[in-house]
Write a protein that holds these residues in place. Structure first.
Motif: not given
Length: 477
Positions: A413-415, A445-447, A452-455
Motif C-alpha cells: 500500500y506504499g508505506h 483493508p489494512l485495519k 487480525f494481528n492483534m487478535w
C-alpha cells in the motif's frame, strides 16, 4: 473425517452465552462515569450491552435441555477466540455510537484496547468524553488479566469448564490446585497492584481520574492514555518512575507475584524470566546510551515500555522516528521478545525465547558429543521434555509468518518499509509503540488485517487458527 459435529457447536454456543453476558455487563460500567460527568451518552453503552446480554441469555436458555457439559481443549480455544472477537465488536459498537467513527475504526480501537496493543485511531483523545476514556482504560484492564479469566471469576462455576477456558486464553501457571482458586488469587494480586498504582499516581500529583485510567492502562501493559502526549504529558520524573515500576510488575508472572507474597520476596531473585528481563533492560539501555544522544529518561522509559509490550511513551512517535536506526532495531528486538509468560504482556515471551535457545544449544552439544550420549535440556535446574523446544520453535515460526504477511501488505500500500515493519511488530506483539503516523493514515483493508494481528497476538495464534479451521469444517460436505 469431520472434526466438528453438532454437539461441538452446541457446547461452544452454550458456554459462549455466559461470556456474552459478562461482556455486556462490562459495557454498562462506564455509565457511572457518564452520570458523574453528565455527558448524556448512556444509550451508547446500553444498546450494545443489551445486545450482548440478551444474545447470551437466549443461547443459555435455548440449549439448557441439552446435556453438553463435557468440554475439550478445542472447544475452549474456539470459545476463547470467538469471545474476544465478540467483545471487540460489542465494545466497538459502543465507540461507533458514542464517538461517531466508522465501524472498522471502532472495532480496531476496541481490539487494540482489549488486547493491550494500545494503538489508537483517535488523533485527539483529549476531546473524547470521560466515559469513553474510562471505557478504553477498562477494556485494557480487563483484557490484561484476560476477558475469560475475568468472567470466569464472576459468572462460570468451578470445574472442567473453567479449567479448559482458563488454559484456552494462553495461560499455564497454576497458583493453587484448583483453577478458580488460581483465578481468584490472580485477581486479588491484580487489584492490589491497581490500587497501588492509583494511590502512587495521585500522591505524585496526577488528577484522580487520570490516575485511575493510567493505572488501568499501565498495569495491564496496554499503554493507551487519556492524553495525546501519553505519559510525556505530565512532565514529571516521579510519574515516569511509577509508570516503569507498574510496567515491570505487569510484565512479571502472576506465579512470581504469588510466591513473593508467600516467600516474602525471595522468589523474584531466583525467577529466570525476571532476571533475563532486567538484564535485557540494563544491556539495551547501556547500548543505546553509548550509541546515541537520547535523553536518558526517555531512553530507559522506552526500553521498559518495549520489553513489557506496554507501549506507553514519553517522546511522541515522530520524535522516536528520528532516533538512530541502531536504537530502533534494539527497540524492535525487545518488542519481539516481550516479558514473562503468565503475565499481562504480548509478544513471543521470554520463556519461549529461552527454551528455543536452549534447544539450539542442546542440538549443538549433541553433534559435538560422543555417539550415544544423551544430552538433557534444563531450565532453572528442571529437566524439560524435548518437545517443548520444538513447540516454541513452531510458535516463533508462525509469529514471524504473521509479521511477514502484514508487513508485505503495508509495503504494497506504499508505506515506508522500515516504519511498516516496526508498526507490524507493534500490532502482532500487542505493544503500541510507533515511529511515524501509520495508525492515523492506514487504509481500511489494512485495519482489518491489523485487527487480525492483534487478535492472534493476544491469543497466541493457535486458538484463532483452530477457530478458522472449524469454520471451514462446518461447510465441509
Amino acid at each position: 473425517m469431520r472434526y466438528i459435529h453438532k454437539n461441538d457447536l452446541l457446547i461452544i454456543a452454550k458456554n459462549s452465552g455466559y461470556l456474552m453476558i459478562g461482556i455486556g455487563l462490562m459495557c454498562l460500567i462506564p455509565i457511572i462515569i457518564d452520570l458523574i460527568y453528565v455527558e448524556y451518552t448512556p444509550i451508547g453503552f446500553f444498546i450494545p450491552a443489551s445486545i450482548s446480554m440478551i444474545t447470551g441469555w437466549i443461547l443459555i436458555n435455548a440449549l439448557e435441555k441439552y446435556n453438553i457439559n463435557k468440554m475439550r481443549p478445542k472447544h475452549g480455544m474456539i470459545i476463547s477466540a470467538l469471545s474476544w472477537l465478540w467483545a471487540c465488536i460489542i465494545c466497538g459498537l459502543v465507540l461507533y455510537l458514542v464517538t461517531d467513527i466508522n465501524i472498522i475504526d471502532s472495532v480496531f480501537e476496541s481490539m487494540s484496547a482489549l488486547t493491550g496493543s494500545g494503538i489508537t485511531i483517535y488523533s485527539d483523545v483529549e476531546s473524547l468524553p470521560h466515559s469513553i476514556l474510562f471505557f478504553r482504560a477498562l477494556q485494557q484492564w480487563i483484557g490484561g488479566l484476560g476477558i475469560i479469566v475475568m468472567i470466569i471469576s464472576f459468572v462460570i462455576k468451578s470445574g472442567t469448564t473453567s479449567y479448559t477456558l482458563y488454559h484456552s486464553e494462553a495461560r499455564e501457571d497454576q497458583l493453587k490446585p484448583s483453577t478458580n482458586s488460581t483465578i481468584k488469587e490472580s485477581f486479588k494480586i491484580y487489584l492490589i497492584y491497581t490500587a497501588f498504582g492509583i494511590i502512587a499516581y495521585t500522591l505524585a500529583g496526577m488528577p484522580l481520574f487520570d490516575s485511575i485510567c493510567n493505572t488501568f492502562c499501565i498495569i495491564s501493559t496496554g499503554g493507551m492514555s487519556v492524553k495525546n502526549a501519553n505519559i510525556g504529558f505530565y512532565n514529571n520524573e516521579i510519574i515516569y518512575f511509577i509508570t516503569m515500576v507498574l510496567m515491570i510488575l505487569g510484565a512479571t508472572s502472576f506465579l512470581v507475584h504469588y510466591q513473593i507474597i508467600k516467600k516474602r520476596g525471595r522468589s523474584i531473585i531466583h525467577d529466570l524470566q525476571f532476571k533475563v528481563m532486567i538484564s535485557l533492560i540494563a544491556i539495551s539501555s547501556l547500548l543505546i546510551y553509548y550509541t546515541s544522544n537520547i535523553v536518558p529518561m526517555e531512553m530507559l522509559f522506552t526500553v521498559v515500555s518495549a520489553i513489557t509490550t506496554t507501549g506507553a511513551s514519553i517522546p511522541n512517535s515522530v520524535t522516536m522516528g528520528g532516533w538512530p536506526s541502531f536504537t530502533i532495531l534494539i527497540i524492535m528486538t525487545l518488542m519481539l521478545i516481550g516479558g514473562s509468560t503468565g503475565s499481562t504482556v504480548g509478544a513471543i515471551k521470554l520463556l519461549r525465547v529461552i527454551t528455543f535457545s536452549k534447544g539450539i544449544y542442546k542440538n549443538l552439544r549433541e553433534i559435538l558429543s560422543p555417539e550415544g550420549r544423551v544430552v538433557t535440556m534444563k531450565i532453572s535446574g528442571k529437566k524439560l521434555p524435548e518437545k517443548i523446544a520444538t513447540q516454541s520453535g513452531n510458535y516463533i515460526t508462525l509469529y514471524f509468518i504473521c509479521i511477514l504477511i502484514t508487513w508485505s501488505l503495508l509495503c504494497l500500500y506504499g508505506h515506508d518499509p522500515f516504519n511498516s515493519l516496526f508498526f507490524t511488530m507493534s500490532m502482532q506483539g500487542n505493544v503500541g509503540l510507533e515511529i511515524g503516523q501509520i495508525s492515523q493514515t492506514m487504509e481500511l483493508p489494512l485495519k482489518v488485517i491489523g485487527i487480525f494481528n492483534m487478535w492472534t497476538g493476544r491469543l497466541e495464534i493457535y486458538p484463532v487458527l483452530i477457530t478458522i479451521r472449524a469454520f471451514f469444517e462446518i461447510f465441509k460436505k
